[in-house]
Enzyme design. Structure first.
Site, PDB file in Angstrom:
ATOM      1  N   LEU A   1      -4.993 -26.886  -3.616  1.00  0.00           N
ATOM      2  CA  LEU A   1      -5.022 -28.215  -4.306  1.00  0.00           C
ATOM      3  C   LEU A   1      -5.429 -28.123  -5.801  1.00  0.00           C
ATOM      4  O   LEU A   1      -6.560 -27.314  -6.083  1.00  0.00           O
ATOM      5  CB  LEU A   1      -5.978 -29.245  -3.822  1.00  0.00           C
TER       6      LEU A   1
ATOM      7  N   PHE B   1      -9.198 -41.873 -12.335  1.00  0.00           N
ATOM      8  CA  PHE B   1      -8.225 -41.299 -11.044  1.00  0.00           C
ATOM      9  C   PHE B   1      -7.271 -42.321 -10.721  1.00  0.00           C
ATOM     10  O   PHE B   1      -7.025 -43.449 -11.094  1.00  0.00           O
ATOM     11  CB  PHE B   1      -9.213 -41.256  -9.786  1.00  0.00           C
TER      12      PHE B   1
ATOM     13  N   HIS C   1      -1.546 -33.510   2.369  1.00  0.00           N
ATOM     14  CA  HIS C   1      -2.853 -33.643   1.877  1.00  0.00           C
ATOM     15  C   HIS C   1      -3.693 -34.358   2.743  1.00  0.00           C
ATOM     16  O   HIS C   1      -4.832 -33.913   3.252  1.00  0.00           O
ATOM     17  CB  HIS C   1      -2.739 -34.353   0.573  1.00  0.00           C
TER      18      HIS C   1
ATOM     19  N   GLN D   1       0.059 -38.454   3.532  1.00  0.00           N
ATOM     20  CA  GLN D   1      -0.041 -38.353   2.048  1.00  0.00           C
ATOM     21  C   GLN D   1       0.221 -36.897   1.451  1.00  0.00           C
ATOM     22  O   GLN D   1      -0.209 -36.074   1.971  1.00  0.00           O
ATOM     23  CB  GLN D   1      -1.468 -38.849   1.449  1.00  0.00           C
TER      24      GLN D   1
ATOM     25  N   HIS E   1      -0.282 -34.935  -1.674  1.00  0.00           N
ATOM     26  CA  HIS E   1      -0.686 -34.797  -2.926  1.00  0.00           C
ATOM     27  C   HIS E   1       0.162 -34.299  -4.095  1.00  0.00           C
ATOM     28  O   HIS E   1       0.998 -33.123  -3.890  1.00  0.00           O
ATOM     29  CB  HIS E   1      -2.083 -34.075  -3.070  1.00  0.00           C
TER      30      HIS E   1
ATOM     31  N   ARG F   1      -0.754 -41.505  -5.801  1.00  0.00           N
ATOM     32  CA  ARG F   1       0.070 -40.176  -5.414  1.00  0.00           C
ATOM     33  C   ARG F   1       1.174 -40.538  -4.524  1.00  0.00           C
ATOM     34  O   ARG F   1       2.150 -39.551  -4.931  1.00  0.00           O
ATOM     35  CB  ARG F   1      -1.087 -39.595  -4.441  1.00  0.00           C
TER      36      ARG F   1
ATOM     37  N   GLU G   1      -6.636 -34.212  -8.814  1.00  0.00           N
ATOM     38  CA  GLU G   1      -5.982 -35.170  -9.686  1.00  0.00           C
ATOM     39  C   GLU G   1      -7.160 -35.325 -10.882  1.00  0.00           C
ATOM     40  O   GLU G   1      -6.755 -36.016 -11.811  1.00  0.00           O
ATOM     41  CB  GLU G   1      -6.173 -36.711  -8.794  1.00  0.00           C
TER      42      GLU G   1
HETATM   43  C1  LIG Z   1      -8.795 -29.620  -1.123  1.00  0.00           C
HETATM   44  C2  LIG Z   1      -9.254 -30.982  -0.755  1.00  0.00           C
HETATM   45  C3  LIG Z   1      -9.742 -31.806  -1.870  1.00  0.00           C
HETATM   46  C4  LIG Z   1     -10.209 -33.203  -1.670  1.00  0.00           C
HETATM   47  N1  LIG Z   1     -10.698 -33.766  -2.618  1.00  0.00           N
HETATM   48  C5  LIG Z   1     -11.062 -35.116  -2.441  1.00  0.00           C
HETATM   49  C6  LIG Z   1     -11.795 -35.836  -3.541  1.00  0.00           C
HETATM   50  O1  LIG Z   1     -11.923 -35.169  -4.348  1.00  0.00           O
HETATM   51  N2  LIG Z   1     -12.138 -36.999  -3.242  1.00  0.00           N
HETATM   52  C7  LIG Z   1     -11.901 -37.826  -2.038  1.00  0.00           C
HETATM   53  O2  LIG Z   1     -12.254 -38.791  -1.690  1.00  0.00           O
HETATM   54  N3  LIG Z   1     -11.470 -37.099  -1.090  1.00  0.00           N
HETATM   55  C8  LIG Z   1     -10.910 -35.750  -1.411  1.00  0.00           C
HETATM   56  N4  LIG Z   1     -10.368 -34.981  -0.220  1.00  0.00           N
HETATM   57  C9  LIG Z   1     -10.285 -35.754   0.879  1.00  0.00           C
HETATM   58  C10 LIG Z   1     -11.409 -35.592   1.856  1.00  0.00           C
HETATM   59  O3  LIG Z   1     -12.013 -34.376   1.560  1.00  0.00           O
HETATM   60  C11 LIG Z   1     -11.343 -35.398   3.328  1.00  0.00           C
HETATM   61  O4  LIG Z   1     -10.578 -36.484   3.811  1.00  0.00           O
HETATM   62  C12 LIG Z   1     -12.730 -35.725   3.805  1.00  0.00           C
HETATM   63  O5  LIG Z   1     -13.605 -34.556   3.309  1.00  0.00           O
HETATM   64  C13 LIG Z   1     -12.739 -35.354   5.462  1.00  0.00           C
HETATM   65  O6  LIG Z   1     -14.089 -35.320   5.954  1.00  0.00           O
HETATM   66  P1  LIG Z   1     -14.431 -35.786   7.512  1.00  0.00           P
HETATM   67  O7  LIG Z   1     -15.862 -35.997   7.625  1.00  0.00           O
HETATM   68  O8  LIG Z   1     -13.539 -36.683   8.112  1.00  0.00           O
HETATM   69  O9  LIG Z   1     -13.988 -34.464   8.279  1.00  0.00           O
HETATM   70  P2  LIG Z   1     -14.009 -32.822   7.559  1.00  0.00           P
HETATM   71  O10 LIG Z   1     -15.036 -32.365   6.358  1.00  0.00           O
HETATM   72  O11 LIG Z   1     -12.804 -32.214   7.396  1.00  0.00           O
HETATM   73  O12 LIG Z   1     -14.865 -32.114   8.845  1.00  0.00           O
HETATM   74  C14 LIG Z   1     -14.233 -31.781  10.094  1.00  0.00           C
HETATM   75  C15 LIG Z   1     -15.517 -31.600  10.894  1.00  0.00           C
HETATM   76  O13 LIG Z   1     -15.159 -31.731  12.345  1.00  0.00           O
HETATM   77  C16 LIG Z   1     -15.404 -30.394  13.175  1.00  0.00           C
HETATM   78  N5  LIG Z   1     -14.389 -30.400  14.280  1.00  0.00           N
HETATM   79  C17 LIG Z   1     -13.063 -30.649  13.980  1.00  0.00           C
HETATM   80  N6  LIG Z   1     -12.468 -30.262  15.517  1.00  0.00           N
HETATM   81  C18 LIG Z   1     -13.460 -29.997  16.196  1.00  0.00           C
HETATM   82  C19 LIG Z   1     -13.600 -29.925  17.407  1.00  0.00           C
HETATM   83  N7  LIG Z   1     -12.679 -29.861  18.302  1.00  0.00           N
HETATM   84  N8  LIG Z   1     -14.709 -29.606  18.041  1.00  0.00           N
HETATM   85  C20 LIG Z   1     -16.049 -29.780  17.352  1.00  0.00           C
HETATM   86  N9  LIG Z   1     -16.038 -29.842  15.912  1.00  0.00           N
HETATM   87  C21 LIG Z   1     -14.594 -30.118  15.271  1.00  0.00           C
HETATM   88  C22 LIG Z   1     -15.274 -29.610  12.093  1.00  0.00           C
HETATM   89  O14 LIG Z   1     -16.065 -28.344  12.322  1.00  0.00           O
HETATM   90  C23 LIG Z   1     -15.884 -30.060  10.982  1.00  0.00           C
HETATM   91  O15 LIG Z   1     -17.274 -30.154  11.114  1.00  0.00           O
HETATM   92  C24 LIG Z   1     -10.235 -33.544  -0.379  1.00  0.00           C
HETATM   93  C25 LIG Z   1      -9.348 -32.790   0.750  1.00  0.00           C
HETATM   94  C26 LIG Z   1      -8.996 -31.870   0.751  1.00  0.00           C
HETATM   95  C27 LIG Z   1      -8.211 -31.017   1.752  1.00  0.00           C
END
Ligand SMILES: Cc1cc2nc3c(=O)[nH]c(=O)nc-3n(C[C@H](O)[C@H](O)[C@H](O)COP(=O)(O)OP(=O)(O)OC[C@H]3O[C@@H](n4cnc5c(N)ncnc54)[C@H](O)[C@@H]3O)c2cc1C
Length: 578
Positions: free
Chosen positions: A247, A115, A351, A235, A237, A281, A250
């Protein structure tokens, strides 16, 4: 309705679920999520989660920490990065033991792939550090953790949208949330609250982020006086599907995919001869835009929506099907092409937020440069800023951040609630939220939220995107301020109570507007180029003036800025070359 818990976790992505799993061992814990848990954006993560397991070639946590710091253009807090890299190994094996079906080497060990920015021996060449489950790594993490939470009887309040935070001085006492099914407001009194609400890519027009990624946690905190750290670092992507922003992981380049311009040239060889297409990136995204601006995009018209090709035809059908099946199907569905036969038209897509709610390495929210804590308030995952990503995150370090710091925060919460007093929260704590929602639904007519959203997204994309300058950023700030004024008279068109998505979107729009403002003001203020923040009017990195974190406080219509020192205790900052 009134609820009492020791700990409330807001968000059921990877960070929230891991924190809940840990906290629930010792504290009465509930998870609130505006989405059904397994619809969280973590489920969309494709490429992998990094850990220096050394399963396919030599690797060390020390190299991983160094890459993370260098990749983040030395704005990373180095002890935090060391924790990230060292705890990565246990974190990945924990996930494996909890049931995550990683791809395997022929010998049966967890397989690893390349990566961007991950190197062996402090930058000598690419290393295989990303553990993966095909191109569905996030999906597998989310399913695994959700199953474990259910097994451990964590309480879930699905489809509850948090709209306010209850603070008493510098002590957190709970939250206010709307129940989507009824439209009713609920108060959750709690000794500890953790925000894990994910990213806010929706401030931009073209993004890889889900519709729900509206930054609710950071915005709610900002309006309650909590600063947001390093919001200027967003960032892009390099490889989103042209025009859509969906997306293309990568991992495609990790498996051997190559970026090409209209002459078929592998242009990254000119920019980063050692790492080629697998540079960090920020560098790859800028290189693509430089090609486009030079008329070397595929159309050759120098317009910002011109694109380049990501050529995966050399990978062969078998590799694409076994290691990148979802990407293959996205290309068929959205572009009508098979990546085994045709190159994929791509350009950068908004991203990932490097900035967010400032925390220490236990997930505790920090108020200022002196390290003043908000008792009982925590954040983890993309909405938080530890800061392990600095000015630019390396691929696969976000999923790792969720697991390592989600787990650490959950553990700390378990300790904290043992000695904290149960909070007394009056029912009037919901009054500010009730008044705001009351205004949105008072029966008057006002401008449509959708137009405000669209103007904000276009303005941010064009003026606070990959390349930035003072004139355009000032114009973006003026535009967002005008939109925030227009927001004061928006009204719902649908006044029904159950599942009123019209209302929920207006609530989210306010959050996005606040975060767009803070992002643009922080970006205009930083007069240097570092990581993802690239200024045409200040092209160089300036460690004398700017080796410091930004802290942005939202005060009514204004954003007040302050700073926090960067921890550079391990590796002194150096210029980045790859
Ligand atoms: C398409 C894509 C591919 C990616 N691929 C990778 C990868 O391969 N490797 C890597 O390391 N990273 C990757 N990333 C980045 C990574 O996936 C994210 O940064 C990470 O998953 C975010 O996780 P989180 O637990 O912080 O939030 P999220 O998984 O976004 O979850 C947010 C949670 O908060 C809740 N929420 C939000 N607002 C409220 C509210 N007001 N009240 C109650 N609940 C709320 C939602 O319901 C949800 O459950 C990728 C991101 C994307 C978009």
């Amino acid at each position: 309705m009134y609820h009492h818990y020791d700990a409330i976790i807001v968000g059921s992505g990877g960070a929230g679920l891991y924190a809940a799993l840990e906290a629930s061992q010792r504290a009465k814990t509930a998870v609130l999520s505006k989405l059904y848990p397994i619809r969280s954006h973590t489920g969309a993560a494709q490429g992998g989660i990094s850990a220096a397991l050394g399963n396919v070639e030599e690797d060390k946590p020390e190299w991983h920490a160094f890459d993370t710091i260098k990749g983040g253009d030395y704005l990373v807090d180095q002890q935090a990065a060391k924790i990230l890299a060292e705890e990565a190994i246990q974190a990945v094996y924990d996930l494996e033991n909890r049931g995550l079906p990683f791809n395997r080497t022929p010998a049966g060990r967890i397989d690893q792939r390349r990566f961007g920015g991950h190197t062996r021996n402090f930058g000598e060449g690419p290393v295989r550090r990303a553990c993966y489950a095909a191109d569905r790594t996030g999906h597998m993490i989310l399913q695994t953790l959700y199953q474990q939470c259910i097994k451990n009887k964590v309480a879930f309040f699905d489809e509850f949208q948090v709209v306010d935070l209850i603070l008493d001085g510098t002590t957190c006492k709970g939250l206010v949330a709307v129940e989507l099914a009824t439209g009713e407001l609920h108060i959750f009194a709690a000794k500890a609250v953790l925000f894990a609400t994910g990213g806010f890519g929706r401030i931009f027009k073209i993004t890889s982020n889900a519709y729900a990624n509206t930054g609710d946690g950071p915005a709610v905190c900002a309006r309650r006086g909590i600063p947001l750290e390093d919001m200027e670092f967003y960032q892009f992507h390099p490889t989103g599907i042209m025009g859509l922003g969906i997306l293309i992981s990568e991992a495609v380049r990790g498996e051997g995919g190559i970026l090409r311009n209209r002459d078929g040239e592998r242009f990254m060889a000119r920019y980063t001869p050692t790492l080629l297409d697998l540079a960090p990136r920020d560098i790859v995204a800028r290189s693509i835009m430089t090609e486009v601006r030079a008329g070397k995009g595929i159309r050759g018209d120098r317009k910002i929506d011109d694109y380049v090709y990501l050529d995966a035809t050399g990978l062969g059908k078998a590799t694409l099907m076994s290691k990148l099946p979802d990407i293959t199907s996205f290309c068929k569905t959205y572009l009508g092409i098979d990546p085994a036969d045709s190159p994929i038209p791509v350009l950068p897509t908004a991203h990932y937020a490097m900035g967010g709610i400032p925390t220490d390495v236990h997930g505790r929210v920090v108020l200022d440069d002196k390290g003043t804590l908000v008792n009982g308030l925590y954040a983890a995952g993309e909405c938080a800023c530890v800061s392990v990503h600095g000015a630019n995150r390396l691929g696969t370090n976000s999923l790792l951040d969720l697991v390592v710091f989600g787990r650490r925060a959950g553990r700390h919460i378990g300790d904290y609630v043992k000695q904290a007093d149960p909070p007394q929260v009056p029912t009037s704590a919901a009054d500010p939220a009730r008044a705001w929602i009351g205004r949105l639904t008072d029966g008057q007519t006002g401008p449509h939220g959708g137009h405000i959203m669209e103007e904000m997204q276009t303005g941010m994309m064009e003026k606070v995107g990959i390349y930035r300058n003072a004139k355009e950023m000032q114009a973006a700030i003026d535009q967002v301020q005008a939109l925030r004024r227009r927001y004061q008279s928006v009204r719902v068109q649908d006044r029904s109570k159950p599942f009123n998505t019209d209302l929920l979107e207006l609530i989210e729009l306010r959050n996005l507007l606040d975060l767009a403002l803070i992002t643009a003001v922080s970006a205009l203020n930083r007069q240097e180029s570092r990581g993802a923040h690239s200024r045409e009017d200040f092209p160089g990195r300036d460690d004398t003036q700017w080796l410091k974190h930004t802290l942005a406080y939202l005060e009514g219509d204004k954003v007040r800025l302050d700073y926090k020192a960067v921890d550079t205790s391990i590796w002194p900052p150096k210029p980045r070359t790859y």
